[in-house]
Design a protein around this motif. Structure first.
Motif, mmCIF file in Angstrom:
data_model
loop_
_atom_site.group_PDB
_atom_site.id
_atom_site.type_symbol
_atom_site.label_atom_id
_atom_site.label_comp_id
_atom_site.label_asym_id
_atom_site.label_seq_id
_atom_site.Cartn_x
_atom_site.Cartn_y
_atom_site.Cartn_z
ATOM 1 N N GLU A 1 0.794 -1.227 0.000
ATOM 2 C CA GLU A 1 0.000 0.000 0.000
ATOM 3 C C GLU A 1 0.832 1.284 0.000
ATOM 4 O O GLU A 1 0.358 2.309 -0.461
ATOM 5 C CB GLU A 1 -0.928 0.003 1.227
ATOM 6 N N VAL A 2 2.048 1.244 0.546
ATOM 7 C CA VAL A 2 2.871 2.451 0.644
ATOM 8 C C VAL A 2 4.309 2.161 0.230
ATOM 9 O O VAL A 2 4.764 1.020 0.296
ATOM 10 C CB VAL A 2 2.876 3.031 2.083
ATOM 11 N N ASP A 3 4.997 3.213 -0.186
ATOM 12 C CA ASP A 3 6.431 3.132 -0.448
ATOM 13 C C ASP A 3 7.139 3.494 0.848
ATOM 14 O O ASP A 3 7.216 4.670 1.213
ATOM 15 C CB ASP A 3 6.824 4.080 -1.582
ATOM 16 N N LYS A 4 7.638 2.513 1.555
ATOM 17 C CA LYS A 4 8.277 2.756 2.849
ATOM 18 C C LYS A 4 9.569 3.559 2.717
ATOM 19 O O LYS A 4 10.053 4.116 3.689
ATOM 20 C CB LYS A 4 8.573 1.430 3.547
ATOM 21 N N PHE A 5 10.109 3.626 1.519
ATOM 22 C CA PHE A 5 11.362 4.346 1.288
ATOM 23 C C PHE A 5 11.145 5.815 0.923
ATOM 24 O O PHE A 5 12.098 6.585 0.876
ATOM 25 C CB PHE A 5 12.166 3.649 0.179
ATOM 26 N N ALA A 6 9.905 6.208 0.662
ATOM 27 C CA ALA A 6 9.596 7.581 0.256
ATOM 28 C C ALA A 6 10.068 8.563 1.324
ATOM 29 O O ALA A 6 9.789 8.398 2.507
ATOM 30 C CB ALA A 6 8.103 7.741 0.016
ATOM 31 N N GLY A 7 10.812 9.574 0.889
ATOM 32 C CA GLY A 7 11.288 10.611 1.796
ATOM 33 C C GLY A 7 12.555 10.249 2.550
ATOM 34 O O GLY A 7 13.079 11.077 3.304
ATOM 35 N N LEU A 8 13.061 9.042 2.375
ATOM 36 C CA LEU A 8 14.303 8.630 3.040
ATOM 37 C C LEU A 8 15.479 8.765 2.083
ATOM 38 O O LEU A 8 15.324 8.578 0.867
ATOM 39 C CB LEU A 8 14.222 7.160 3.486
ATOM 40 N N ASP A 9 16.650 9.054 2.647
ATOM 41 C CA ASP A 9 17.867 8.992 1.847
ATOM 42 C C ASP A 9 18.283 7.531 1.787
ATOM 43 O O ASP A 9 18.516 6.885 2.822
ATOM 44 C CB ASP A 9 18.976 9.831 2.488
ATOM 45 N N VAL A 10 18.340 7.003 0.555
ATOM 46 C CA VAL A 10 18.632 5.592 0.341
ATOM 47 C C VAL A 10 19.724 5.475 -0.709
ATOM 48 O O VAL A 10 19.679 6.139 -1.746
ATOM 49 C CB VAL A 10 17.365 4.835 -0.136
ATOM 50 N N SER A 11 20.705 4.631 -0.428
ATOM 51 C CA SER A 11 21.762 4.312 -1.383
ATOM 52 C C SER A 11 21.572 2.863 -1.805
ATOM 53 O O SER A 11 20.924 2.088 -1.108
ATOM 54 C CB SER A 11 23.140 4.466 -0.736
ATOM 55 N N ASP A 12 22.162 2.500 -2.918
ATOM 56 C CA ASP A 12 22.124 1.103 -3.339
ATOM 57 C C ASP A 12 23.473 0.468 -3.078
ATOM 58 O O ASP A 12 24.518 1.058 -3.384
ATOM 59 C CB ASP A 12 21.801 0.993 -4.837
ATOM 60 N N SER A 13 23.450 -0.751 -2.529
ATOM 61 C CA SER A 13 24.689 -1.501 -2.356
ATOM 62 C C SER A 13 25.192 -1.906 -3.734
ATOM 63 O O SER A 13 24.488 -1.751 -4.737
ATOM 64 C CB SER A 13 24.445 -2.755 -1.510
ATOM 65 N N GLU A 14 26.380 -2.456 -3.802
ATOM 66 C CA GLU A 14 26.901 -2.910 -5.095
ATOM 67 C C GLU A 14 26.048 -4.034 -5.680
ATOM 68 O O GLU A 14 26.140 -4.341 -6.863
ATOM 69 C CB GLU A 14 28.361 -3.347 -4.978
ATOM 70 N N TYR A 15 25.174 -4.626 -4.868
ATOM 71 C CA TYR A 15 24.271 -5.691 -5.320
ATOM 72 C C TYR A 15 22.873 -5.154 -5.621
ATOM 73 O O TYR A 15 21.959 -5.934 -5.885
ATOM 74 C CB TYR A 15 24.197 -6.791 -4.258
ATOM 75 N N GLY A 16 22.696 -3.826 -5.539
ATOM 76 C CA GLY A 16 21.422 -3.207 -5.832
ATOM 77 C C GLY A 16 20.459 -3.148 -4.663
ATOM 78 O O GLY A 16 19.349 -2.654 -4.804
ATOM 79 N N VAL A 17 20.852 -3.656 -3.504
ATOM 80 C CA VAL A 17 19.987 -3.667 -2.330
ATOM 81 C C VAL A 17 19.879 -2.257 -1.755
ATOM 82 O O VAL A 17 20.898 -1.582 -1.582
ATOM 83 C CB VAL A 17 20.540 -4.627 -1.256
ATOM 84 N N PRO A 18 18.655 -1.791 -1.446
ATOM 85 C CA PRO A 18 18.523 -0.460 -0.850
ATOM 86 C C PRO A 18 19.091 -0.424 0.566
ATOM 87 O O PRO A 18 18.795 -1.283 1.396
ATOM 88 C CB PRO A 18 17.011 -0.225 -0.842
ATOM 89 N N LEU A 19 19.941 0.585 0.800
ATOM 90 C CA LEU A 19 20.547 0.810 2.112
ATOM 91 C C LEU A 19 20.012 2.128 2.652
ATOM 92 O O LEU A 19 20.166 3.174 2.019
ATOM 93 C CB LEU A 19 22.072 0.871 2.004
ATOM 94 N N VAL A 20 19.379 2.073 3.811
ATOM 95 C CA VAL A 20 18.821 3.268 4.434
ATOM 96 C C VAL A 20 19.970 4.042 5.072
ATOM 97 O O VAL A 20 20.606 3.553 6.022
ATOM 98 C CB VAL A 20 17.741 2.900 5.468
ATOM 99 N N ASP A 21 20.258 5.237 4.545
ATOM 100 C CA ASP A 21 21.421 6.006 4.989
ATOM 101 C C ASP A 21 21.381 6.335 6.476
ATOM 102 O O ASP A 21 22.426 6.397 7.127
ATOM 103 C CB ASP A 21 21.553 7.291 4.167
ATOM 104 N N ALA A 22 20.194 6.520 7.047
ATOM 105 C CA ALA A 22 20.063 6.872 8.467
ATOM 106 C C ALA A 22 20.335 5.694 9.402
ATOM 107 O O ALA A 22 20.389 5.882 10.616
ATOM 108 C CB ALA A 22 18.662 7.434 8.731
ATOM 109 N N LEU A 23 20.520 4.502 8.838
ATOM 110 C CA LEU A 23 20.779 3.299 9.637
ATOM 111 C C LEU A 23 22.146 2.732 9.239
ATOM 112 O O LEU A 23 22.242 1.819 8.412
ATOM 113 C CB LEU A 23 19.666 2.263 9.426
ATOM 114 N N PRO A 24 23.225 3.267 9.824
ATOM 115 C CA PRO A 24 24.572 2.944 9.349
ATOM 116 C C PRO A 24 25.140 1.597 9.818
ATOM 117 O O PRO A 24 26.144 1.143 9.280
ATOM 118 C CB PRO A 24 25.414 4.094 9.904
ATOM 119 N N ASN A 25 24.516 0.962 10.793
ATOM 120 C CA ASN A 25 25.000 -0.341 11.258
ATOM 121 C C ASN A 25 24.245 -1.419 10.497
ATOM 122 O O ASN A 25 23.067 -1.674 10.747
ATOM 123 C CB ASN A 25 24.774 -0.486 12.771
#
Length: 169
Positions: free
Chosen positions: A89-113
């Motif tokens: 129903e929603v895009d949980k990533f909307a409004g977040l800074d997200v990077s892609d790993s070298e495998y294309g997996v979304p990495l949430v920038d605010a969660l560095p561990n």
């Protein structure tokens, strides 16, 4: 066994919470997870159990990689975002800074561990969760942190109830 004995034991354990993210065919997904554990020291292995009711589970079935983001004590808003809504129903990533790993997996920038994992096997024993067995391919740490625990988020209403099952994966 008394009905509540297992629940009492698990409440005492008070597992740390993580956000699991993945992608398949440009479809991103992420969810709050309480069932996860290191499963080997050498080689480094990690297991994650995903609810069959979750959108993330269905995307993970089609993906080769996922990321586990470890939540700190101040990350309750992130737990709420990924744990109380459904990706159908929603895009949980909307409004977040997200990077892609070298495998294309979304990495949430605010969660560095976090750790990035390659799926090696899947175990479905008929329960409401499926175990994804993985190999660690990358790890990033911002240093020591106090984890957000299941008890810290017990008041959150999940996006799906445990007894909801996907009709088709």
């Amino acid at each position: 066994m008394p009905d509540d004995a297992f629940d009492q034991i698990m409440a005492s354990v008070d597992a740390p919470l993580v956000v699991v993210t993945t992608v398949a065919e440009d479809e991103r997904a992420g969810c709050l997870v309480g069932f996860h554990a290191q499963s080997s020291i050498g080689p480094e292995r990690y297991c994650v159990w995903l609810s069959k009711a979750n959108h993330t589970y269905r995307v993970a079935l089609r993906s080769s990689h996922l990321a586990v983001h470890f939540l700190g004590a101040d990350d309750l808003p992130m737990a709420e975002r990924f744990g109380t809504q459904t990706g159908e129903e929603v895009d949980k990533f909307a409004g977040l800074d997200v990077s892609d790993s070298e495998y294309g997996v979304p990495l949430v920038d605010a969660l560095p561990n976090r750790i990035v994992l390659e799926r090696t096997a899947l175990l479905d024993d008929g329960g409401d969760h499926v175990c994804l067995m993985t190999r660690v391919v990358d790890a990033q740490s911002a240093g020591s942190f106090t984890p957000l625990r299941v008890s810290d988020a017990a008041h959150l209403d999940p996006g799906h109830e445990a007894d909801e099952r996907a009709i088709e994966p």
